[in-house]
Write an enzyme that holds these catalytic residues in place. Sequence first.
Site, mmCIF file in Angstrom:
data_model
loop_
_atom_site.group_PDB
_atom_site.id
_atom_site.type_symbol
_atom_site.label_atom_id
_atom_site.label_comp_id
_atom_site.label_asym_id
_atom_site.label_seq_id
_atom_site.Cartn_x
_atom_site.Cartn_y
_atom_site.Cartn_z
ATOM 1 N N SER A 34 -9.375 55.342 -12.916
ATOM 2 C CA SER A 34 -10.054 56.026 -14.026
ATOM 3 C C SER A 34 -10.799 55.068 -14.944
ATOM 4 O O SER A 34 -11.395 55.476 -15.924
ATOM 5 C CB SER A 34 -9.035 56.826 -14.837
ATOM 6 O OG SER A 34 -8.105 55.940 -15.423
ATOM 7 N N ARG A 194 -22.571 63.700 -18.916
ATOM 8 C CA ARG A 194 -21.427 63.985 -19.792
ATOM 9 C C ARG A 194 -20.879 62.685 -20.387
ATOM 10 O O ARG A 194 -20.721 61.687 -19.717
ATOM 11 C CB ARG A 194 -20.340 64.684 -18.981
ATOM 12 C CG ARG A 194 -19.058 65.023 -19.769
ATOM 13 C CD ARG A 194 -17.972 63.967 -19.587
ATOM 14 N NE ARG A 194 -16.687 64.394 -20.175
ATOM 15 C CZ ARG A 194 -15.618 63.604 -20.282
ATOM 16 N NH1 ARG A 194 -15.661 62.359 -19.867
ATOM 17 N NH2 ARG A 194 -14.510 64.063 -20.806
ATOM 18 N N VAL A 195 -20.603 62.735 -21.685
ATOM 19 C CA VAL A 195 -19.973 61.622 -22.389
ATOM 20 C C VAL A 195 -18.683 62.141 -22.998
ATOM 21 O O VAL A 195 -18.674 63.198 -23.643
ATOM 22 C CB VAL A 195 -20.897 61.077 -23.503
ATOM 23 C CG1 VAL A 195 -20.182 60.018 -24.326
ATOM 24 C CG2 VAL A 195 -22.172 60.520 -22.891
#
Length: 306
Positions: A34, A194-195
């Site tokens: 991740s 996307r943030v």
Amino acid sequence: HCTVYCIALQSGGSVLDAVERGCARCEMEQCDGSVGYGGSPDESGETTLDALIMNGDTMEVGAVADLRRIKNAIGVARAVMEHTEHTLLVGESASVFAENMGFIAEDLTTNKSVNIFSEWLKGSCQPNYRKNVSPEPSKSCGPYRPKATWKQSKRARHANIHAHDTIGMIALDRDGHAAAGTSTNGLTHKVPGRVGDSPIVGAGAYVDSLAGGAAATGDGDVMMRFLPSYLAVELMRAGVDPSAACKSAISRIKRHYSEFFGAIICANTTGHYGAACNKVPGLDKFHFMVANSETNAPVLKSVDCF
């Protein structure tokens, strides 16, 4: 969980150096898949990175979001802080800035991320993060268009505890200097562009050398709406102990999103620390690392979620 926490610096480096090196190591080791390259491919199969670094003495911040082709996101974030008057650079322009600053452009894709992406396509693009669109996103891949008529639908949020995680670090030294930082590759199968919360100051992390620092991990889309790291630091400034400050920040989010996946770590100026997490299926305990003058080596700690 890859959230690491550092409280003492033996090598004589600054707190900013400690945060940058700690996050950079996680980027290269691809912590939990991740953080760093080769993880969390978006809807088009690309891995993009978000990172933030904050100086608790000066309140300067550097951050990058939707960073493409550059592995060392935390390094680029520090370059934003030290070589521009800005706080946050995003997307392709952030990558061009990084290349101009001497960072090497390379493919962030790996065999693993290609496999994750191809399996997702085979599985009708499930899960995804679309709603109120056509074709029906719970059954089909895109391209998607807005539904001509739509009623507000609440799709179940995906609480896959491996879909989103972050390295978050707080560093404090004996002279009262403090810094914090985050790095992540975001949410697997996210909509391109996307943030999440990680590069947003006050959400992913926040630090003030006069009060303390905090860093968060979890469902960034929800968590960033509440600025939990900022809230926790302000509570510590008012004298609340770190564990209670962390719990309050989580409770604020729970009021609106009882099922959200997330955790936060907190440390005050005296070196006391704590953490808190929301209890959901698959997350009963949150693990974090502490290194200080008492432990010498990093020690794994855990807290029960509530």
